[in-house]
Design a protein around this motif. Structure first.
Motif, PDB file in Angstrom:
ATOM      1  N   ASP A 181       0.953  -1.377   0.187  1.00  0.00           N
ATOM      2  CA  ASP A 181       0.512   0.124   0.221  1.00  0.00           C
ATOM      3  C   ASP A 181       0.916   1.010  -0.075  1.00  0.00           C
ATOM      4  OD1 ASP A 181      -2.242  -1.363   0.199  1.00  0.00           O
ATOM      5  OD2 ASP A 181      -3.046  -1.188   2.072  1.00  0.00           O
ATOM      6  N   THR A 182       0.204   2.308  -0.808  1.00  0.00           N
ATOM      7  CA  THR A 182       0.921   3.207  -0.386  1.00  0.00           C
ATOM      8  C   THR A 182       0.480   4.356   0.536  1.00  0.00           C
ATOM      9  OG1 THR A 182       0.956   4.080  -2.615  1.00  0.00           O
ATOM     10  CG2 THR A 182       1.684   6.145  -1.326  1.00  0.00           C
ATOM     11  N   ALA A 183       1.220   5.320   1.244  1.00  0.00           N
ATOM     12  CA  ALA A 183       1.252   6.034   3.082  1.00  0.00           C
ATOM     13  C   ALA A 183       1.517   7.165   2.661  1.00  0.00           C
ATOM     14  CB  ALA A 183       1.435   5.032   4.523  1.00  0.00           C
ATOM     15  N   ILE A 184       0.852   8.230   2.818  1.00  0.00           N
ATOM     16  CA  ILE A 184       1.614  10.192   2.478  1.00  0.00           C
ATOM     17  C   ILE A 184       1.577   9.948   3.769  1.00  0.00           C
ATOM     18  CG2 ILE A 184       0.881  11.708   2.050  1.00  0.00           C
ATOM     19  CD1 ILE A 184      -0.542  10.592  -0.755  1.00  0.00           C
ATOM     20  N   VAL A 185       2.367  10.168   4.145  1.00  0.00           N
ATOM     21  CA  VAL A 185       2.801  10.752   5.751  1.00  0.00           C
ATOM     22  C   VAL A 185       3.512  12.419   5.458  1.00  0.00           C
ATOM     23  CG1 VAL A 185       3.810  10.164   8.283  1.00  0.00           C
ATOM     24  CG2 VAL A 185       3.238   8.493   6.322  1.00  0.00           C
ATOM     25  N   GLY A 186       2.887  13.215   6.707  1.00  0.00           N
ATOM     26  CA  GLY A 186       3.710  14.074   6.953  1.00  0.00           C
ATOM     27  C   GLY A 186       4.824  14.278   7.795  1.00  0.00           C
ATOM     28  N   VAL A 187       5.815  14.978   7.624  1.00  0.00           N
ATOM     29  CA  VAL A 187       7.196  15.354   8.377  1.00  0.00           C
ATOM     30  C   VAL A 187       7.226  16.161   9.011  1.00  0.00           C
ATOM     31  CG1 VAL A 187       9.289  14.017   9.041  1.00  0.00           C
ATOM     32  CG2 VAL A 187       7.573  13.280   7.258  1.00  0.00           C
ATOM     33  N   ASN A 188       7.039  16.962  10.414  1.00  0.00           N
ATOM     34  CA  ASN A 188       7.152  18.066  10.643  1.00  0.00           C
ATOM     35  C   ASN A 188       8.879  18.212  11.651  1.00  0.00           C
ATOM     36  OD1 ASN A 188       5.324  17.758  11.003  1.00  0.00           O
ATOM     37  ND2 ASN A 188       4.703  20.146  10.811  1.00  0.00           N
ATOM     38  N   GLY A 189       8.790  16.493  12.225  1.00  0.00           N
ATOM     39  CA  GLY A 189       9.379  16.726  13.306  1.00  0.00           C
ATOM     40  C   GLY A 189       9.413  14.849  14.072  1.00  0.00           C
ATOM     41  N   VAL A 190       9.966  14.515  15.112  1.00  0.00           N
ATOM     42  CA  VAL A 190       9.912  13.228  15.675  1.00  0.00           C
ATOM     43  C   VAL A 190       8.737  12.103  15.081  1.00  0.00           C
ATOM     44  CG1 VAL A 190      10.264  11.514  17.392  1.00  0.00           C
ATOM     45  CG2 VAL A 190      12.071  13.530  17.470  1.00  0.00           C
ATOM     46  N   PHE A 191       7.323  12.860  15.415  1.00  0.00           N
ATOM     47  CA  PHE A 191       6.685  12.334  15.430  1.00  0.00           C
ATOM     48  C   PHE A 191       6.466  11.562  14.290  1.00  0.00           C
ATOM     49  CE2 PHE A 191       6.914  13.236  19.738  1.00  0.00           C
ATOM     50  CZ  PHE A 191       6.986  12.386  20.626  1.00  0.00           C
ATOM     51  N   GLY A 192       6.478  12.430  12.972  1.00  0.00           N
ATOM     52  CA  GLY A 192       6.079  12.129  11.646  1.00  0.00           C
ATOM     53  C   GLY A 192       6.689  11.310  11.294  1.00  0.00           C
ATOM     54  N   ALA A 202      -1.669  10.440   6.442  1.00  0.00           N
ATOM     55  CA  ALA A 202      -1.079  10.851   8.120  1.00  0.00           C
ATOM     56  C   ALA A 202      -0.378  12.042   8.333  1.00  0.00           C
ATOM     57  CB  ALA A 202      -0.700   9.432   9.255  1.00  0.00           C
ATOM     58  N   VAL A 203      -1.163  12.411   9.267  1.00  0.00           N
ATOM     59  CA  VAL A 203      -0.096  13.876   9.695  1.00  0.00           C
ATOM     60  C   VAL A 203      -0.107  13.861  11.509  1.00  0.00           C
ATOM     61  CG1 VAL A 203      -0.683  15.939   7.594  1.00  0.00           C
ATOM     62  CG2 VAL A 203      -2.245  15.275   9.832  1.00  0.00           C
ATOM     63  N   VAL A 204       0.532  15.023  12.356  1.00  0.00           N
ATOM     64  CA  VAL A 204       0.755  14.527  13.678  1.00  0.00           C
ATOM     65  C   VAL A 204      -0.302  16.530  13.889  1.00  0.00           C
ATOM     66  CG1 VAL A 204       1.818  14.854  15.797  1.00  0.00           C
ATOM     67  CG2 VAL A 204       2.065  13.892  13.878  1.00  0.00           C
ATOM     68  N   HIS A 205      -0.918  16.412  15.120  1.00  0.00           N
ATOM     69  CA  HIS A 205      -2.284  17.305  15.532  1.00  0.00           C
ATOM     70  C   HIS A 205      -0.724  18.270  15.803  1.00  0.00           C
ATOM     71  CE1 HIS A 205      -5.610  18.905  16.853  1.00  0.00           C
ATOM     72  NE2 HIS A 205      -5.351  19.631  16.186  1.00  0.00           N
ATOM     73  N   ALA A 206      -0.456  17.676  16.526  1.00  0.00           N
ATOM     74  CA  ALA A 206       0.160  18.362  17.551  1.00  0.00           C
ATOM     75  C   ALA A 206       1.767  17.623  17.788  1.00  0.00           C
ATOM     76  CB  ALA A 206      -0.155  18.650  19.021  1.00  0.00           C
ATOM     77  N   GLU A 207       2.887  18.440  17.021  1.00  0.00           N
ATOM     78  CA  GLU A 207       4.068  17.789  16.591  1.00  0.00           C
ATOM     79  C   GLU A 207       4.368  18.063  18.443  1.00  0.00           C
ATOM     80  OE1 GLU A 207       6.436  16.081  16.770  1.00  0.00           O
ATOM     81  OE2 GLU A 207       6.017  15.360  14.518  1.00  0.00           O
ATOM     82  N   THR A 208       5.065  17.378  19.420  1.00  0.00           N
ATOM     83  CA  THR A 208       5.248  17.799  20.643  1.00  0.00           C
ATOM     84  C   THR A 208       7.138  17.832  20.543  1.00  0.00           C
ATOM     85  OG1 THR A 208       3.966  16.124  21.477  1.00  0.00           O
ATOM     86  CG2 THR A 208       5.152  16.366  23.125  1.00  0.00           C
ATOM     87  N   SER A 209       7.492  17.832  19.559  1.00  0.00           N
ATOM     88  CA  SER A 209       9.448  17.747  19.381  1.00  0.00           C
ATOM     89  C   SER A 209       9.207  19.161  19.053  1.00  0.00           C
ATOM     90  CB  SER A 209       9.643  16.476  18.160  1.00  0.00           C
ATOM     91  OG  SER A 209       9.644  17.043  17.105  1.00  0.00           O
ATOM     92  N   THR A 210       7.949  19.839  18.798  1.00  0.00           N
ATOM     93  CA  THR A 210       8.984  21.196  17.947  1.00  0.00           C
ATOM     94  C   THR A 210       7.666  22.325  18.714  1.00  0.00           C
ATOM     95  OG1 THR A 210       7.316  21.184  15.757  1.00  0.00           O
ATOM     96  CG2 THR A 210       9.580  20.321  15.878  1.00  0.00           C
TER      97      THR A 210
END
Ligand SMILES: *Cc1c(COP(=O)(O)O)cnc(C)c1O
Length: 376
Positions: A88-99, A143-151
């Motif tokens: 499967d293809t998964a699109i993931v937003g990455v702007n910190g550790v949890f992404g 998938a995205v992280v609502h509240a990126e705790t690393s930033t």
């Protein structure tokens, strides 16, 4: 033996890091109540209440709304292993550790991961996410992280949810640090799978991961070709314990569920709106106190989380040593930076029970003394 191993007495701490947060004495009392059987009718009734409470917090009517036996990361794994099959293809937003962590989990499911990235400290560009999805409309999930705790970045979700609503792509959201601190509206925003954790803004010790699945997400897990890679986190089987069948799958962490029930009672007694407003106003006071002291905040104002503030330390300060002094002298825990931000920032949490005016004052006062001692 008792001389070698005295009872463990944890030191007194103000937990102003990225989690865990301070825990109410009501929740500790709930944890200490007598353990009963995980199939006891009284316990099953309490579990139903936990599902109802979680539906109110998540803003959803989803039938399958429960708590995974494990921390926030177990919630993340539950979302991915049930939604994804190999190839499967998964699109993931990455702007910190949890992404980044979501990518590792998706890769372990055998998915082809397409990332959309933003610099740490900035939100993901929603237009870029939507364009990437249009180029991969067969993607199984986005998938995205609502509240990126690393930033300390808040990711806007509404527009994304609206774009994906009529599609085959499931919208997966990490709400580990947002639930109970800022509004999370699963149904209004068209989220298919949303998971959280207990030790951030819910102020319950770590150990459970609240999660909710839309009907189509559940259908996706049920109609897959092969069985879910994880036996423990297979929602089909877990649903038969949390749902009407009540069949044994694994022993629920009984006392942790008492604790979550009490923690959610506290949230609902305060009221979600009042609770969000408390986080908003005290987060703002914490942040304005920092900028008044000449310190720079990492995140631009519109995307700043009130419950997790990233602040740059003045040049020449030994971040690790000063953070240790803050803990030893003042009993205040904060977090250091991760990844590219290691050594550069502090992450200051004001989550749930910790989010109190006196903690803001104590932190500002301690920081003044520490900065003076460090000659800045
Ligand atoms: C804390 C956190 C997690 C992981 O939760 P654990 O309880 O540490 O397993 C996942 N996502 C986000 C955004 C978090 O803040």
């Amino acid at each position: 033996m008792s001389e070698i191993y005295p009872p463990f007495e944890p030191p007194r701490r103000i937990l102003m890091g990225p989690g865990p947060s301070n825990v109410s004495s009501r929740v500790y009392r709930a944890l200490a109540r007598p353990t009963i059987g995980h199939l006891d009718p009284a316990f099953l009734e309490m579990m139903n209440q936990v599902s109802d409470q979680l539906r109110l917090l998540f803003g959803t009517a989803n039938r399958l709304t429960f708590a995974v036996s494990g921390t926030g990361s177990a919630g993340m794994e539950t979302a991915f292993v049930n939604a994804l099959e190999a190839g499967d293809t998964a699109i993931v937003g990455v702007n910190g550790v949890f992404g980044q962590r979501m990518c590792s989990v998706a890769e372990r499911c055998g998915a082809r991961v397409v990332t959309v990235e933003a610099p740490w400290g900035e939100p993901l560009d929603v237009g870029e996410l939507i364009d990437t999805w249009r180029a991969h409309e067969d993607a199984r999930l986005l998938a995205v992280v609502h509240a990126e705790t690393s930033t300390g970045v808040r990711q806007p979700l509404e527009e994304l949810g609206a774009a994906l609503r009529e599609s085959e792509t499931l919208f997966v959201v990490d709400a580990v640090t947002s639930l109970g601190g800022i509004p999370v509206r699963v149904d209004d925003w068209g989220i298919d799978i949303c998971y959280s954790g207990t030790q951030k803004c819910l102020s319950v010790p770590p150990g459970l991961a609240p999660i909710t699945f839309s009907e189509r997400a559940l259908e996706r897990s049920r109609s897959r070709g092969g069985s879910v890679q994880s036996w423990y986190l297979d929602v089909g089987m877990i649903a038969s314990y949390w749902g009407a069948e009540r069949s044994y799958h694994h022993t629920a962490p009984i006392n942790m569920l008492y604790a979550l029930h009490e923690g959610l009672r506290i949230v609902l007694e305060e009221g979600l709106e009042t609770r969000h407003e408390r986080h908003r106003s005290l987060g703002e006071r914490l942040q304005s106190g920092l900028t008044e002291r000449g310190l720079e905040l990492l995140v631009a104002e519109p995307y700043r989380l009130p419950q997790l503030t990233s602040v740059r330390l003045p040049d020449g300060v030994d971040e690790g040593a000063m953070r240790r002094e803050l803990l030893d002298r003042y009993g205040i825990e904060v977090g250091g930076g991760l990844g590219p931000l290691a050594g550069e920032i502090w992450r200051v949490g004001l989550m749930g029970e910790t989010c109190r005016w006196e903690n803001v004052l104590s932190f500002h006062a301690a920081l003044d003394e520490l900065l003076e001692d460090n000659g800045t």
